[in-house]
Design a protein around this motif. Structure first.
Motif, PDB file in Angstrom:
ATOM      1  N   LEU A  42       0.841  -1.213   0.000  1.00  0.00           N
ATOM      2  CA  LEU A  42       0.000   0.000   0.000  1.00  0.00           C
ATOM      3  C   LEU A  42       0.873   1.258   0.000  1.00  0.00           C
ATOM      4  CD1 LEU A  42      -2.981  -0.679   2.442  1.00  0.00           C
ATOM      5  CD2 LEU A  42      -2.986  -0.671  -0.042  1.00  0.00           C
ATOM      6  N   PHE A  58       2.398   1.642  -3.346  1.00  0.00           N
ATOM      7  CA  PHE A  58       1.371   2.124  -4.283  1.00  0.00           C
ATOM      8  C   PHE A  58       1.201   3.640  -4.165  1.00  0.00           C
ATOM      9  CE2 PHE A  58      -3.130   3.458  -4.593  1.00  0.00           C
ATOM     10  CZ  PHE A  58      -3.268   3.388  -5.973  1.00  0.00           C
ATOM     11  N   LEU A  59       1.139   4.096  -2.913  1.00  0.00           N
ATOM     12  CA  LEU A  59       0.978   5.529  -2.654  1.00  0.00           C
ATOM     13  C   LEU A  59       2.120   6.313  -3.308  1.00  0.00           C
ATOM     14  CD1 LEU A  59      -1.096   7.070  -0.954  1.00  0.00           C
ATOM     15  CD2 LEU A  59       0.510   7.045   0.937  1.00  0.00           C
ATOM     16  N   ALA A  66       1.872   5.993  -7.234  1.00  0.00           N
ATOM     17  CA  ALA A  66       0.720   6.750  -7.744  1.00  0.00           C
ATOM     18  C   ALA A  66       0.967   8.253  -7.720  1.00  0.00           C
ATOM     19  CB  ALA A  66      -0.525   6.418  -6.917  1.00  0.00           C
ATOM     20  N   THR A  67       1.873   8.702  -6.861  1.00  0.00           N
ATOM     21  CA  THR A  67       2.126  10.149  -6.753  1.00  0.00           C
ATOM     22  C   THR A  67       3.511  10.507  -7.286  1.00  0.00           C
ATOM     23  OG1 THR A  67       2.915   9.863  -4.488  1.00  0.00           O
ATOM     24  CG2 THR A  67       0.605  10.418  -4.747  1.00  0.00           C
ATOM     25  N   HIS A  75       4.328  11.382 -10.374  1.00  0.00           N
ATOM     26  CA  HIS A  75       4.341  12.404 -11.427  1.00  0.00           C
ATOM     27  C   HIS A  75       4.508  13.806 -10.821  1.00  0.00           C
ATOM     28  CE1 HIS A  75       3.002  14.751 -14.893  1.00  0.00           C
ATOM     29  NE2 HIS A  75       3.206  13.662 -15.621  1.00  0.00           N
ATOM     30  N   PHE A 102       2.941  16.366 -11.339  1.00  0.00           N
ATOM     31  CA  PHE A 102       1.636  16.924 -10.970  1.00  0.00           C
ATOM     32  C   PHE A 102       1.433  16.846  -9.462  1.00  0.00           C
ATOM     33  CE2 PHE A 102      -2.779  15.892  -9.870  1.00  0.00           C
ATOM     34  CZ  PHE A 102      -3.455  16.985 -10.381  1.00  0.00           C
ATOM     35  N   TRP A 103       1.849  15.722  -8.879  1.00  0.00           N
ATOM     36  CA  TRP A 103       1.644  15.515  -7.441  1.00  0.00           C
ATOM     37  C   TRP A 103       2.610  16.338  -6.619  1.00  0.00           C
ATOM     38  CZ3 TRP A 103      -2.767  13.578  -6.186  1.00  0.00           C
ATOM     39  CH2 TRP A 103      -3.424  12.768  -7.118  1.00  0.00           C
ATOM     40  N   LEU A 151       5.835  12.096   2.125  1.00  0.00           N
ATOM     41  CA  LEU A 151       5.145  10.902   1.645  1.00  0.00           C
ATOM     42  C   LEU A 151       6.139   9.880   1.089  1.00  0.00           C
ATOM     43  CD1 LEU A 151       2.087  10.179   1.221  1.00  0.00           C
ATOM     44  CD2 LEU A 151       2.370  10.940  -1.117  1.00  0.00           C
ATOM     45  N   ASP A 172      -5.457  23.359 -11.661  1.00  0.00           N
ATOM     46  CA  ASP A 172      -4.048  23.443 -12.047  1.00  0.00           C
ATOM     47  C   ASP A 172      -3.970  23.772 -13.536  1.00  0.00           C
ATOM     48  OD1 ASP A 172      -1.381  23.110 -12.634  1.00  0.00           O
ATOM     49  OD2 ASP A 172      -1.150  21.276 -11.461  1.00  0.00           O
ATOM     50  N   PHE A 203      -1.745  11.242 -19.649  1.00  0.00           N
ATOM     51  CA  PHE A 203      -1.412  11.971 -18.421  1.00  0.00           C
ATOM     52  C   PHE A 203      -2.488  11.733 -17.362  1.00  0.00           C
ATOM     53  CE2 PHE A 203      -2.527  15.871 -16.082  1.00  0.00           C
ATOM     54  CZ  PHE A 203      -1.442  15.920 -15.210  1.00  0.00           C
ATOM     55  N   LEU A 257      -2.247   8.382 -15.877  1.00  0.00           N
ATOM     56  CA  LEU A 257      -1.126   8.260 -14.942  1.00  0.00           C
ATOM     57  C   LEU A 257      -1.451   8.835 -13.566  1.00  0.00           C
ATOM     58  CD1 LEU A 257       2.232   8.990 -16.817  1.00  0.00           C
ATOM     59  CD2 LEU A 257       1.500   6.893 -15.723  1.00  0.00           C
ATOM     60  N   ILE A 258      -2.200   9.934 -13.551  1.00  0.00           N
ATOM     61  CA  ILE A 258      -2.477  10.540 -12.238  1.00  0.00           C
ATOM     62  C   ILE A 258      -3.745   9.984 -11.585  1.00  0.00           C
ATOM     63  CG2 ILE A 258      -1.240  12.681 -12.784  1.00  0.00           C
ATOM     64  CD1 ILE A 258      -4.039  14.037 -12.981  1.00  0.00           C
ATOM     65  N   PRO A 296      -4.626   6.886 -10.467  1.00  0.00           N
ATOM     66  CA  PRO A 296      -4.540   6.081  -9.233  1.00  0.00           C
ATOM     67  C   PRO A 296      -4.368   6.962  -7.988  1.00  0.00           C
ATOM     68  CG  PRO A 296      -3.137   5.133 -10.931  1.00  0.00           C
ATOM     69  CD  PRO A 296      -3.586   6.475 -11.436  1.00  0.00           C
ATOM     70  N   GLY A 297      -3.559   7.995  -8.114  1.00  0.00           N
ATOM     71  CA  GLY A 297      -3.373   8.903  -6.971  1.00  0.00           C
ATOM     72  C   GLY A 297      -4.639   9.673  -6.654  1.00  0.00           C
ATOM     73  N   ILE A 313      -6.984   8.239  -4.201  1.00  0.00           N
ATOM     74  CA  ILE A 313      -6.623   8.416  -2.785  1.00  0.00           C
ATOM     75  C   ILE A 313      -6.888   9.859  -2.351  1.00  0.00           C
ATOM     76  CG2 ILE A 313      -4.755   8.244  -1.089  1.00  0.00           C
ATOM     77  CD1 ILE A 313      -3.358   6.412  -3.236  1.00  0.00           C
ATOM     78  N   PHE A 314      -6.447  10.799  -3.183  1.00  0.00           N
ATOM     79  CA  PHE A 314      -6.451  12.202  -2.746  1.00  0.00           C
ATOM     80  C   PHE A 314      -7.642  13.001  -3.274  1.00  0.00           C
ATOM     81  CE2 PHE A 314      -1.950  11.029  -2.296  1.00  0.00           C
ATOM     82  CZ  PHE A 314      -1.754  11.423  -0.992  1.00  0.00           C
ATOM     83  N   PHE A 371      -8.728  17.346  -3.796  1.00  0.00           N
ATOM     84  CA  PHE A 371      -9.019  18.048  -5.047  1.00  0.00           C
ATOM     85  C   PHE A 371     -10.461  18.549  -5.099  1.00  0.00           C
ATOM     86  CE2 PHE A 371      -5.103  16.010  -5.868  1.00  0.00           C
ATOM     87  CZ  PHE A 371      -4.428  16.932  -6.637  1.00  0.00           C
TER      88      PHE A 371
END
Lengths: 347, 69
Positions: free
Chosen positions: A142, A145-146, A149-150, A152, A154-155, A167, B35, B45, B48-49, B51-52, B55-56, B60
């Motif tokens: 997990l 994964f976190l 997943a973050t 990129h 962008f995160w 993180l 953004d 793109f 890719l984002i 999955p995150g 969670i978050f 957003f």
């Protein structure tokens, strides 16, 4: 404003990195699956996949953790750091194969939800040899994964660099859980001393490299701070405490100094406006200039001069940034003297 | 114990399903508002984002709400 996001900012170097990475991964998979077939000729395809993916991800996790300190110890390792995020995501995907096949093989055949079964099928928490090691691996997965997943940019931007960094430090927690997962799981069945030795060597290599890199960094930092003190600099505040395009005022050695943060730089000038003695440190950077909050008088941060045709000039001060802290030499430079700004490391 | 784990897994599933629905709406209507660097980005793109985003998504949702107010 910034450049628009792309799925992956491909360039030749990244492509080469990934080609070499997947050749190495292919080699590791081939090696481990061959070894498994030799040692356990009766092995089933599912077990072969579970074990090979586990070993491959485990080796890659060690590589990932070693790259950082290696690059700090010797700059020749820096190219390995260049595309570490692809290495991290690849490692996660391989670990996911291990996790998914394990859950299917060991938890999906009953009438209990497989995820629930991971946590409840083995209640032997008091035993080391029969500890429910799969829970440790599940939590590690997990965390990985976190992080994947973050990964990129962008995160990085939207979570803020501080939170993102925090993180991604979770990799150390994940590593600890994986070590415990292996020690209380696979090594309870395959308990030949060689396997324990390999686990110990891997852990020791990661820990030792981190300790050596930390010692080296501390030596460099100590030398930088000693030099700064010898040159008359005084540590004043954290870079992060200064608002971007803003300032913080400090009073040291009878000098009232405004320290500005702008365009990834730090500059320091006398904190008193030449017009009506306004507090420049309460102002901000507007159009590249320090702007007095009282009447909008402006000064160039690097040399303390008002933009032409104005003629006002401020004292300037030498600044350094060491380990996230701003150091100022409180001896004022003659008014209008150019001082090289301290450049902040890119996040 | 098993009951508690089942409840947690159920909540997690519901949270993820809401995240999927939110992500689809957010990618269509809210991403660029939150953004501007995400303007004219490709589906790759967004994939890719995503999955995150599962969670978050509450973060957003909050950012989207603030950007609209």
């Amino acid at each position: 404003m910034g450049v628009n996001y792309k799925a992956v900012q491909w360039n030749r170097q990244k492509k080469n990195y990934d080609v070499v990475l997947w050749m190495i991964i292919g080699g590791i998979v081939l090696l481990f699956s061959s070894l498994q077939l030799v040692i356990h000729p009766e092995i089933t395809a599912e077990t072969l996949i579970i074990r090979t993916s586990a070993l491959t991800a485990f080796v890659l996790l060690h590589l990932i953790l070693m790259i950082g300190p290696l690059a700090r110890l010797d700059t020749r390792f820096l190219p390995l750091l260049y595309n570490r995020r692809h290495l991290g995501v690849s490692m996660f995907l391989i670990a996911l194969i291990h996790g998914a096949f394990s859950i299917i093989q060991f938890h999906a055949l009953g009438d209990v939800n497989p995820i629930v079964s991971v946590f409840t099928s083995n209640p032997n928490y008091q035993s080391i040899s029969e500890f429910p090691f799969q829970i440790l691996g599940f939590i590690a997965l997990l965390i990985l994964f976190l992080m994947a997943a973050t990964s990129h940019d962008f995160w990085l931007k939207n979570l803020s660099p501080e939170i993102w960094k925090g993180l991604h430090m979770g990799v150390y927690l994940a590593y600890g859980l994986v070590i415990a997962h292996v020690a209380t799981g696979a090594l309870q069945y395959e308990n030949h001393p060689v396997y324990w030795g390999i686990l110990f060597v891997g852990f020791t290599a990661v820990a030792t490299l981190h300790i050596f890199a930390s010692i080296k960094e501390n030596k460099v930092l100590t030398a930088l701070k000693t030099n700064a003190v010898n040159e008359g600099f005084v540590e004043v505040l954290n870079v992060e405490s200064i608002p971007i395009s803003g300032a913080k005022a400090v009073f040291i050695h009878n000098q009232n100094i405004a320290i500005f943060r702008y365009l990834n730089r730090i500059s320091a000038v006398h904190n008193v406006c030449k017009h009506q003695m306004g507090p420049l440190g309460e102002g901000e950077i507007v159009d590249g200039c320090i702007t007095c909050p009282w009447h909008g008088y402006q000064y160039i941060p690097e040399n303390g001069r008002a933009p032409e045709p104005f003629i006002e000039k401020l004292h300037t001060y030498s600044v350094k940034v060491i380990d996230g802290k701003v150091w100022v030499n409180p001896t004022p430079k003659p008014e209008g003297t150019y001082v090289e700004p301290a450049i902040l490391e890119q996040q | 114990m098993e009951g508690l784990i089942q409840v947690i897994v159920q909540i997690w599933l519901i949270y993820t399903v809401i995240g999927i629905v939110f992500s689809m709406l957010f990618f269509k209507f809210g991403l660029v508002t939150v953004d501007e660097s995400a303007e004219n980005t490709t589906w790759k793109f967004k994939l890719l984002i995503s999955p995150g985003m599962l969670i978050f998504w509450p973060l957003f949702a909050l950012k989207w709400k603030r950007s609209g107010s």
